[in-house]
Design a protein around this motif. Sequence first.
Motif, PDB file in Angstrom:
ATOM      1  N   LEU A  52      11.500  60.444  54.770  1.00  0.00           N
ATOM      2  CA  LEU A  52      11.227  59.207  54.043  1.00  0.00           C
ATOM      3  C   LEU A  52      11.337  58.041  55.015  1.00  0.00           C
ATOM      4  O   LEU A  52      12.380  57.828  55.635  1.00  0.00           O
ATOM      5  N   LEU A  53      10.250  57.290  55.163  1.00  0.00           N
ATOM      6  CA  LEU A  53      10.197  56.135  56.059  1.00  0.00           C
ATOM      7  C   LEU A  53      10.087  54.861  55.223  1.00  0.00           C
ATOM      8  O   LEU A  53       9.172  54.732  54.405  1.00  0.00           O
ATOM      9  N   ILE A  54      11.013  53.937  55.423  1.00  0.00           N
ATOM     10  CA  ILE A  54      11.030  52.690  54.666  1.00  0.00           C
ATOM     11  C   ILE A  54      10.962  51.515  55.628  1.00  0.00           C
ATOM     12  O   ILE A  54      11.743  51.438  56.589  1.00  0.00           O
ATOM     13  N   SER A  55      10.015  50.605  55.370  1.00  0.00           N
ATOM     14  CA  SER A  55       9.894  49.392  56.173  1.00  0.00           C
ATOM     15  C   SER A  55      10.273  48.191  55.316  1.00  0.00           C
ATOM     16  O   SER A  55       9.537  47.801  54.409  1.00  0.00           O
ATOM     17  N   PHE A  56      11.443  47.609  55.612  1.00  0.00           N
ATOM     18  CA  PHE A  56      11.841  46.340  55.000  1.00  0.00           C
ATOM     19  C   PHE A  56      11.379  45.233  55.939  1.00  0.00           C
ATOM     20  O   PHE A  56      12.099  44.845  56.864  1.00  0.00           O
ATOM     21  N   ASP A  57      10.161  44.755  55.749  1.00  0.00           N
ATOM     22  CA  ASP A  57       9.596  43.799  56.698  1.00  0.00           C
ATOM     23  C   ASP A  57      10.514  42.594  56.878  1.00  0.00           C
ATOM     24  O   ASP A  57      11.013  42.015  55.909  1.00  0.00           O
ATOM     25  N   GLY A  58      10.712  42.221  58.141  1.00  0.00           N
ATOM     26  CA  GLY A  58      11.585  41.111  58.479  1.00  0.00           C
ATOM     27  C   GLY A  58      12.996  41.514  58.852  1.00  0.00           C
ATOM     28  O   GLY A  58      13.780  40.675  59.304  1.00  0.00           O
ATOM     29  N   LEU A  59      13.343  42.788  58.696  1.00  0.00           N
ATOM     30  CA  LEU A  59      14.723  43.228  58.921  1.00  0.00           C
ATOM     31  C   LEU A  59      15.057  43.226  60.409  1.00  0.00           C
ATOM     32  O   LEU A  59      14.625  44.089  61.158  1.00  0.00           O
ATOM     33  N   HIS A  60      15.852  42.252  60.829  1.00  0.00           N
ATOM     34  CA  HIS A  60      16.318  42.181  62.212  1.00  0.00           C
ATOM     35  C   HIS A  60      17.530  43.092  62.409  1.00  0.00           C
ATOM     36  O   HIS A  60      18.248  43.406  61.443  1.00  0.00           O
ATOM     37  N   GLU A  61      17.769  43.449  63.633  1.00  0.00           N
ATOM     38  CA  GLU A  61      18.997  44.188  63.931  1.00  0.00           C
ATOM     39  C   GLU A  61      20.217  43.377  63.537  1.00  0.00           C
ATOM     40  O   GLU A  61      21.210  43.907  63.023  1.00  0.00           O
ATOM     41  N   GLN A  62      20.130  42.061  63.748  1.00  0.00           N
ATOM     42  CA  GLN A  62      21.262  41.194  63.417  1.00  0.00           C
ATOM     43  C   GLN A  62      21.515  41.155  61.908  1.00  0.00           C
ATOM     44  O   GLN A  62      22.654  40.982  61.471  1.00  0.00           O
ATOM     45  N   ASP A  63      20.457  41.298  61.104  1.00  0.00           N
ATOM     46  CA  ASP A  63      20.643  41.374  59.652  1.00  0.00           C
ATOM     47  C   ASP A  63      21.445  42.606  59.273  1.00  0.00           C
ATOM     48  O   ASP A  63      22.330  42.553  58.413  1.00  0.00           O
ATOM     49  N   VAL A  64      21.116  43.727  59.931  1.00  0.00           N
ATOM     50  CA  VAL A  64      21.821  44.976  59.657  1.00  0.00           C
ATOM     51  C   VAL A  64      23.295  44.850  60.028  1.00  0.00           C
ATOM     52  O   VAL A  64      24.193  45.175  59.233  1.00  0.00           O
ATOM     53  N   ALA A  65      23.567  44.359  61.242  1.00  0.00           N
ATOM     54  CA  ALA A  65      24.947  44.240  61.698  1.00  0.00           C
ATOM     55  C   ALA A  65      25.740  43.296  60.807  1.00  0.00           C
ATOM     56  O   ALA A  65      26.885  43.577  60.437  1.00  0.00           O
ATOM     57  N   CYS A  67      25.133  42.276  57.597  1.00  0.00           N
ATOM     58  CA  CYS A  67      25.345  42.675  56.201  1.00  0.00           C
ATOM     59  C   CYS A  67      26.301  43.870  56.095  1.00  0.00           C
ATOM     60  O   CYS A  67      27.082  43.961  55.145  1.00  0.00           O
ATOM     61  N   ILE A  68      26.271  44.763  57.085  1.00  0.00           N
ATOM     62  CA  ILE A  68      27.235  45.866  57.074  1.00  0.00           C
ATOM     63  C   ILE A  68      28.643  45.318  57.311  1.00  0.00           C
ATOM     64  O   ILE A  68      29.601  45.690  56.620  1.00  0.00           O
ATOM     65  N   GLY A  69      28.775  44.395  58.260  1.00  0.00           N
ATOM     66  CA  GLY A  69      30.080  43.815  58.550  1.00  0.00           C
ATOM     67  C   GLY A  69      30.651  43.024  57.381  1.00  0.00           C
ATOM     68  O   GLY A  69      31.861  43.002  57.166  1.00  0.00           O
ATOM     69  N   CYS A  73      25.565  44.898  52.098  1.00  0.00           N
ATOM     70  CA  CYS A  73      24.514  45.923  51.967  1.00  0.00           C
ATOM     71  C   CYS A  73      25.191  47.291  51.955  1.00  0.00           C
ATOM     72  O   CYS A  73      25.029  48.086  52.888  1.00  0.00           O
ATOM     73  N   PRO A  74      25.961  47.585  50.902  1.00  0.00           N
ATOM     74  CA  PRO A  74      26.759  48.818  50.881  1.00  0.00           C
ATOM     75  C   PRO A  74      25.930  50.096  50.979  1.00  0.00           C
ATOM     76  O   PRO A  74      26.391  51.081  51.559  1.00  0.00           O
ATOM     77  N   ASN A  75      24.730  50.097  50.434  1.00  0.00           N
ATOM     78  CA  ASN A  75      23.912  51.315  50.489  1.00  0.00           C
ATOM     79  C   ASN A  75      23.384  51.579  51.896  1.00  0.00           C
ATOM     80  O   ASN A  75      23.371  52.724  52.360  1.00  0.00           O
ATOM     81  N   LEU A  76      22.967  50.510  52.575  1.00  0.00           N
ATOM     82  CA  LEU A  76      22.541  50.667  53.966  1.00  0.00           C
ATOM     83  C   LEU A  76      23.734  51.059  54.829  1.00  0.00           C
ATOM     84  O   LEU A  76      23.611  51.870  55.753  1.00  0.00           O
ATOM     85  N   ALA A  77      24.906  50.514  54.525  1.00  0.00           N
ATOM     86  CA  ALA A  77      26.113  50.854  55.280  1.00  0.00           C
ATOM     87  C   ALA A  77      26.454  52.329  55.132  1.00  0.00           C
ATOM     88  O   ALA A  77      26.833  52.989  56.111  1.00  0.00           O
TER      89      ALA A  77
END
Length: 560
Positions: A52-65, A67-69, A73-77
Amino acid sequence: MKPITKWKRKQSAMCAAVALLAGLYSAVATAGDDHGHGRDHDRDRASVKHVLLISFDGLHEQDVARCIGANTCPNLALLAKSGTTYTNAHTPGLSDSFPGLAALVTGGSPKSAGLFYDVSYDRTLYAPSDTNCTGPTGWNVVFDETTGIDGENGGALIHLDGGGAFNPQAIPHALVNGVCTPVYPHNYLKTNTVFEVIKGNVNGARTAWADKHAWGYDWLNGPSGMGVDDLSRTEINSIDPDTNTYYLDTYTHTEKFDNYHVQSLIHEIDGKDSTGRKNVAVPTVFGANFQTLSVAQKATVASGGGYLDASFTPGPQVAGAIAYIDDALGRIVSELKQRNLYSSTAIIVTAKHGQSPTDHSKLVKNGDTLTKLLEANNYLDSGGNFGQAATKSGNLNDGTGLVGTGFVQTDDVGLIWLRDQSQVASVVKTLKDNLSCNAPGICADGPQAYILSGPQLANRFGDPSRGRTPDIIVQPNPGVIYTSSTSKDEEHGGNAPDDSHLGLVMYVPHAHHAGQVNDERVLTTQVAPTILRLLELKPELLHSVAIEGTRPLPEFDRED
């Protein structure tokens, strides 16, 4: 699913192992889907039956870091905790949606895949109206929302499915073995896709995808035209009949559009087609694109869009969009678990592109100074009679377009196709003489800006003399958008840091490297060969992978 020959070999080995172990692990060997831990890397891959490939357009690496911190974004975490987070993933040079998605599904950059923008130019093509290929060549290729029949004669986009067919006015022609042939988006792509490879090499494979333009994304089918069994026809630029407004008007309205894609994926996980009307096999590879975050990022800072500072602190709209996409991910993963598919499905979360500038203090919107400079020096028609606007009727994209005009595509990048290629050196000199942000400058005078042409451009993006590659590419200073629009403060398409540095999280069932953070520099082109490696296929079956030598992601970059 596995390739037929490999599956037979593995089936024999599994049967022997079951007998030898007197049934102790027979349930594991038989199901192979929802049991077993501590497997070695090859068996991790052997457990993957779906990707399963999901593209959340606009998602920066910094957004991931971030929101997890911050636990926003508990589901992505949770997915990251079970998988690998790549903190240094980048697009291959350009970040429009077309080359961004092509990287993920072909393993190639624009140099091999041939996609530079959804609105571009090709010197070898004939006009849609030139059905005999007897006139001049050089066509502004427009594969966007107007590619659906609703766009014919400039019509209103009133149907979610784009009208249910191609707009003939959007389909150019080419001479193929002496025959004048329509060039649909799938013909326009130069290399094959993971969908085609998997359908051709995995017994009983099924493929599915959902994206933002109902007919422009036909290119996902690949040159065969048949790569995607279930290509969901959804048009984000269409008018929502419930509100009589566009799905793009606010990020919360875009959520409604993206929910169509969530529902399509849930139907597919449930063993139905994307509409939920037919019972079919769960796809071997499937996925969707989501636009909510991108729309929130583009919204003006004054209206609550974008980011609050250079540290990627989300404004209210971006915070809301991240909460939405995380909830969407949670719904999808929950369905996989309910259907006992989570432990046989690899999940890749990333983006086609980022968005620039996230630091609002760097924003420069002087208007399209690049195009104005080209027009003023007669490198393009001074009256604007080129590209989409160059029609005999004066109506945009109505089938009366002019041929051989050249074209320039600008957002936070400038792609230039000259009407006269012999003027490249003169144009480059003019551009370099006007690099500043003062009129008539193009705002490309900083250390991260550049102008590509000649051999340097050809090595990176292909030879312009072959017709598809721009003659010149201008990367302005980070933060520059060639527009005076008051409705958006961010854009994408180029190679600014905020465009190209993306989030990439990958979960593989039973992986021994769960929770790993990998900071090696990788490209999004490496996703496609990794998908094939997970399904025990040779990455080189992808033409772009063979041409460009694209390697799978580090944990998967070795043979069996």
